[in-house]
Design an enzyme around this catalytic site. Structure first.
Site, PDB file in Angstrom:
ATOM      1  N   CYS A 107       0.887  -1.087  -0.050  1.00 47.14           N
ATOM      2  CA  CYS A 107      -0.131   0.145   0.025  1.00 47.14           C
ATOM      3  C   CYS A 107       0.814   1.285  -0.055  1.00 47.14           C
ATOM      4  CB  CYS A 107      -0.997  -0.059   1.231  1.00 47.14           C
ATOM      5  SG  CYS A 107       0.033  -0.227   2.611  1.00 47.14           S
ATOM      6  N   CYS A 139      -1.103  -4.785   6.888  1.00 44.95           N
ATOM      7  CA  CYS A 139      -0.927  -3.804   7.664  1.00 44.95           C
ATOM      8  C   CYS A 139      -0.203  -4.191   9.080  1.00 44.95           C
ATOM      9  CB  CYS A 139      -2.230  -2.993   8.106  1.00 44.95           C
ATOM     10  SG  CYS A 139      -3.466  -2.764   6.615  1.00 44.95           S
TER      11      CYS A 139
HETATM   12 FE1  FES Z   1      -1.301   0.480   4.310  1.00 43.41          FE
HETATM   13 FE2  FES Z   1      -3.033  -0.463   5.997  1.00 43.41          FE
HETATM   14  S1  FES Z   1      -3.418   0.015   4.052  1.00 43.41           S
HETATM   15  S2  FES Z   1      -0.767   0.025   6.185  1.00 43.41           S
END
Ligand code: FES
Length: 147
Positions: A33, A103
């Site tokens: 992400c 995450c």
């Molecule tokens: Fe990136 Fe949770 S979406 S750390």
């Protein structure tokens, strides 16, 4: 979707901030992400983690897992801190939705990176600790297959 504990740690995160002249600092990025986590450790002469702080450009799950992870390593020895895995943190938070599991890796990896920094500065070896990667690639292959 989120447990009460996750919501509590997200809304009232513990140990946010930084430590000046920290014994060890670790910064990691999540390749999935693009989010970033930094952990500061203050470790005393008996290798006990006296204090810990974190900062993140991460989502709510990253904030909650880091808050819980920092609570779990505070006051512990280095070896005990090595046992605080993302799985242990998720269990302590009563779980995370499957899409948010990646995450929770940020905090574990950042703690390991900070311990690595500490070990390098003090010229010691920490059992079971591997050199941190600059990025976490968990889930990346599966993602690539989708394109
Ligand atoms: Fe990136 Fe949770 S979406 S750390």
């Amino acid at each position: 979707m989120y447990s009460e504990k996750v919501m509590d740690h997200f809304e009232h995160p513990r140990n946010v901030g930084e430590i000046e002249n920290a014994s060890g600092v670790g910064t990691v990025g999540n390749a999935k992400c693009g989010d970033i986590m930094r952990i500061y450790l203050d470790i005393d002469e008996n290798q006990i983690i006296r204090d810990v702080k974190f900062k993140t450009f991460g989502c709510g799950a990253a904030v909650a897992t880091s808050s819980m992870a920092t609570e779990m390593v505070k006051g512990k020895t280095i070896q005990e801190a090595m046992e605080v895995t993302n799985k242990a943190v998720m269990e302590a938070l009563d779980g995370l939705p499957p899409v948010k599991v990646h995450c929770s890796l940020l905090a574990e990896e950042a703690i390991h990176a900070a311990l690595w920094d500490y070990a390098e500065k003090h010229d010691i070896k920490i059992e079971g600790l591997e050199k941190p990667k600059s990025d976490i690639h968990e889930g990346e292959e599966a993602e690539e297959e989708e394109y």
